[in-house]
Design an enzyme around this catalytic site. Structure first.
Site, PDB file in Angstrom:
ATOM      1  N   CYS A  53     -11.699   6.800 -28.670  1.00 13.19           N
ATOM      2  CA  CYS A  53     -12.964   7.496 -28.927  1.00 13.19           C
ATOM      3  C   CYS A  53     -13.769   7.603 -27.631  1.00 13.19           C
ATOM      4  O   CYS A  53     -14.787   6.925 -27.437  1.00 13.19           O
ATOM      5  CB  CYS A  53     -13.748   6.749 -30.002  1.00 13.19           C
ATOM      6  SG  CYS A  53     -15.137   7.695 -30.642  1.00 13.19           S
ATOM      7  N   GLU A  54     -13.289   8.441 -26.738  1.00  9.82           N
ATOM      8  CA  GLU A  54     -13.868   8.575 -25.402  1.00  9.82           C
ATOM      9  C   GLU A  54     -13.413   9.917 -24.843  1.00  9.82           C
ATOM     10  O   GLU A  54     -12.209  10.199 -24.793  1.00  9.82           O
ATOM     11  CB  GLU A  54     -13.357   7.435 -24.507  1.00  9.82           C
ATOM     12  CG  GLU A  54     -14.003   7.328 -23.168  1.00  9.82           C
ATOM     13  CD  GLU A  54     -15.286   6.531 -23.208  1.00  9.82           C
ATOM     14  OE1 GLU A  54     -16.177   6.833 -22.411  1.00  9.82           O
ATOM     15  OE2 GLU A  54     -15.399   5.609 -24.040  1.00  9.82           O
ATOM     16  N   GLY A 105       0.769  -1.236   0.000  1.00 11.01           N
ATOM     17  CA  GLY A 105       0.000   0.000   0.000  1.00 11.01           C
ATOM     18  C   GLY A 105       0.799   1.284   0.000  1.00 11.01           C
ATOM     19  O   GLY A 105       0.233   2.373  -0.136  1.00 11.01           O
ATOM     20  N   TYR A 111       0.283  -0.881 -12.666  1.00  9.94           N
ATOM     21  CA  TYR A 111      -1.111  -0.996 -13.069  1.00  9.94           C
ATOM     22  C   TYR A 111      -1.402  -0.524 -14.492  1.00  9.94           C
ATOM     23  O   TYR A 111      -2.483  -0.796 -15.013  1.00  9.94           O
ATOM     24  CB  TYR A 111      -2.049  -0.315 -12.058  1.00  9.94           C
ATOM     25  CG  TYR A 111      -1.970  -0.985 -10.711  1.00  9.94           C
ATOM     26  CD1 TYR A 111      -2.595  -2.209 -10.497  1.00  9.94           C
ATOM     27  CD2 TYR A 111      -1.208  -0.452  -9.687  1.00  9.94           C
ATOM     28  CE1 TYR A 111      -2.484  -2.872  -9.289  1.00  9.94           C
ATOM     29  CE2 TYR A 111      -1.079  -1.095  -8.467  1.00  9.94           C
ATOM     30  CZ  TYR A 111      -1.717  -2.305  -8.271  1.00  9.94           C
ATOM     31  OH  TYR A 111      -1.596  -2.972  -7.080  1.00  9.94           O
ATOM     32  N   PRO A 162       4.762  -5.079  -1.209  1.00 14.47           N
ATOM     33  CA  PRO A 162       4.744  -3.887  -2.059  1.00 14.47           C
ATOM     34  C   PRO A 162       4.478  -4.233  -3.513  1.00 14.47           C
ATOM     35  O   PRO A 162       5.002  -5.224  -4.042  1.00 14.47           O
ATOM     36  CB  PRO A 162       6.159  -3.328  -1.879  1.00 14.47           C
ATOM     37  CG  PRO A 162       6.990  -4.527  -1.561  1.00 14.47           C
ATOM     38  CD  PRO A 162       6.107  -5.420  -0.733  1.00 14.47           C
ATOM     39  N   GLY A 163       3.678  -3.439  -4.162  1.00 13.68           N
ATOM     40  CA  GLY A 163       3.425  -3.600  -5.584  1.00 13.68           C
ATOM     41  C   GLY A 163       3.725  -2.301  -6.301  1.00 13.68           C
ATOM     42  O   GLY A 163       4.772  -2.136  -6.924  1.00 13.68           O
ATOM     43  N   ARG A 164       2.809  -1.342  -6.160  1.00 17.61           N
ATOM     44  CA  ARG A 164       2.986  -0.040  -6.787  1.00 17.61           C
ATOM     45  C   ARG A 164       4.346   0.585  -6.432  1.00 17.61           C
ATOM     46  O   ARG A 164       5.070   1.084  -7.292  1.00 17.61           O
ATOM     47  CB  ARG A 164       1.850   0.885  -6.322  1.00 17.61           C
ATOM     48  CG  ARG A 164       1.824   2.239  -6.994  1.00 17.61           C
ATOM     49  CD  ARG A 164       0.795   3.146  -6.338  1.00 17.61           C
ATOM     50  NE  ARG A 164      -0.518   2.529  -6.249  1.00 17.61           N
ATOM     51  CZ  ARG A 164      -1.451   2.595  -7.179  1.00 17.61           C
ATOM     52  NH1 ARG A 164      -1.203   3.267  -8.301  1.00 17.61           N
ATOM     53  NH2 ARG A 164      -2.626   2.008  -7.010  1.00 17.61           N
TER      54      ARG A 164
END
Length: 424
Positions: free
Chosen positions: A348-349, A243, A377, A282-284
């Site tokens: 197209c958004e 986190g 991510y 830990p990831g991010r």
């Protein structure tokens, strides 16, 4: 939002070459764009490896019996998992697909932890068959399934995931520790699950797990999760999740890994048995700052707002649309400075807006544009919206570059179609 420190957001070791071109991992971004095309994600391999070493040292220096498990969901690329494994990290896998890629990366399944709030029979069967070291039990149905799947005479080690009851100061979509979260069990239910696993003939309760949320910039809020799990009793393993936030923009000021470890271990010393094993995930904060994404400017449209459109967008970075995450950017040939523009993607958004109000130095069609801190991510949630081809991943180190994930081909867009039957 203007700040001369944009270079400081790029992977450590990045610099501006003699002619003004930004280099990452010792490689000029114009050379990488010429060789691999755009958009392309560039990972500074040395920065990634150093981050893994820093994490291990920070925790083991303070609590020798501790392990760092890379949360693969942040960047579930085989090459990234292989680096984590080579640097001595365990792997947190969130589902069968991440088990498969981790095995392909050469990871020892005994050093994996399987997560998931809705694990299927197929995933648990795969985990048990491959010898995944720890299954994190998220609900009573996990126990039911495991007791059917694990053969008599074997013991599957488990952790019970506990809801710590903490309102995380982060986006609601990445908050996981509050009462009402879909993840884990409230303490009263967790006690029941622990007792049930302890009575099981095929399961073993090694300890407890908790997780507050993602992109948290306050180490004290992360450490607040220690008490709720420690109150459940003495165990061999205490997994405090991940986190820790990262610096996406100039207003973000996350604690260092060392400061985070110090805060967590100080709290653990007060509440956790001295001989216990501590795990963090830990990831991010492991991968985000080690990568950047390089685009090509396709259009510059002047009007009430100057829109600088690039050849990627929400197909390779959904963090903006899903979480409102702020990123920064620069032109690799003219780093820093310039007037504020809005960088938009090709999809197209109307929501395909990468960065609002970012200074760029006279952007023009054909320029390269680089967005730092895309190593978490973005690859995970890459997609083929509007028939976009998912982008490649390149490792750069010491001036050498190698392709680790190729770009989708047009044929890939059709590869899952089932041919129509022949004849009438």
């Amino acid at each position: 939002m203007s700040d001369p420190d944009v270079l400081g957001l790029f992977p450590s070791g990045s610099r501006v070459d003699g002619d003004g071109m930004l280099t990452v991992g010792g490689c000029r971004l114009d050379d990488l764009a010429a060789e691999f095309g755009t958009p392309v994600m560039v990972v500074a391999e040395d920065a990634l490896r150093q981050r893994a070493r820093d994490y291990l040292a920070a925790f083991r220096d303070r609590w020798p019996r501790s392990d760092v498990a890379f949360a693969s969901k942040a960047f579930p690329c085989t090459a990234i998992q292989r680096v984590a494994t080579e640097e001595g990290l365990h792997l947190d896998v969130a589902g069968g697909g991440e088990i498969v890629t981790a095995l392909s990366a050469g990871a020892d399944p005994a050093r994996m932890l399987l997560h998931g709030n809705a694990k299927t029979d197929e995933e648990l069967e795969l985990a048990v068959a491959e010898g995944v070291g720890l299954v994190v039990v998220d609900n009573f149905d996990d126990i039911d399934r495991l007791e059917r799947i694990v053969e008599p005479g074997r013991r599957q080690a488990c952790l019970v995931r506990v809801v710590p009851g903490i309102e995380a100061d982060t986006h609601a979509a990445v908050a996981t520790g509050h009462t009402g979260s879909k993840f884990g069990l409230l303490p009263a239910d967790a006690r029941v699950a622990i007792d049930r696993i302890r009575r099981s003939r095929v399961l073993r309760c090694d300890g407890v797990h908790t997780h507050v949320g993602s992109q948290l910039l306050d180490a004290d809020q992360l450490a607040a999760a220690v008490a709720p799990v420690a109150e459940l009793g003495s165990f061999d393993v205490y997994d405090f999740g991940g986190g820790l936030g990262v610096r996406y923009s100039y207003t973000d000021h996350p604690p260092s890994v060392a400061a985070y470890a110090q805060t967590m271990i100080e709290r653990a010393r007060e509440l956790v048995p001295a001989g216990a094993r501590i795990i963090v995930e830990p990831g991010r904060s492991m991968t985000a700052a080690a990568a950047c994404t390089v685009y090509r400017v396709t259009t510059v449209k002047h009007g009430a707002v100057t829109h600088v459109a690039v050849d990627g967008g929400m197909g390779d970075n959904l963090e903006v649309s899903l979480y409102g995450q702020r990123f920064e950017a620069t032109l690799p040939a003219r780093v820093g400075g310039g007037d504020e523009v809005t960088v938009v993607g090709r999809h197209c958004e109307s929501g395909d807006q990468l960065i609002d109000g970012v200074p760029l130095a006279d952007p023009a069609v054909g320029d390269l544009l680089a967005v730092p801190v895309t190593g978490a991510y973005c690859y995970t949630m890459s997609n083929q919206y509007n028939g976009a081809r998912r982008i490649p991943v390149v490792f750069a180190a010491g001036g050498d570059a190698r392709l680790v994930v190729r770009r989708d081909t047009w044929a890939d867009l059709l590869s899952r179609d089932v041919p129509l039957p022949q004849g009438g």
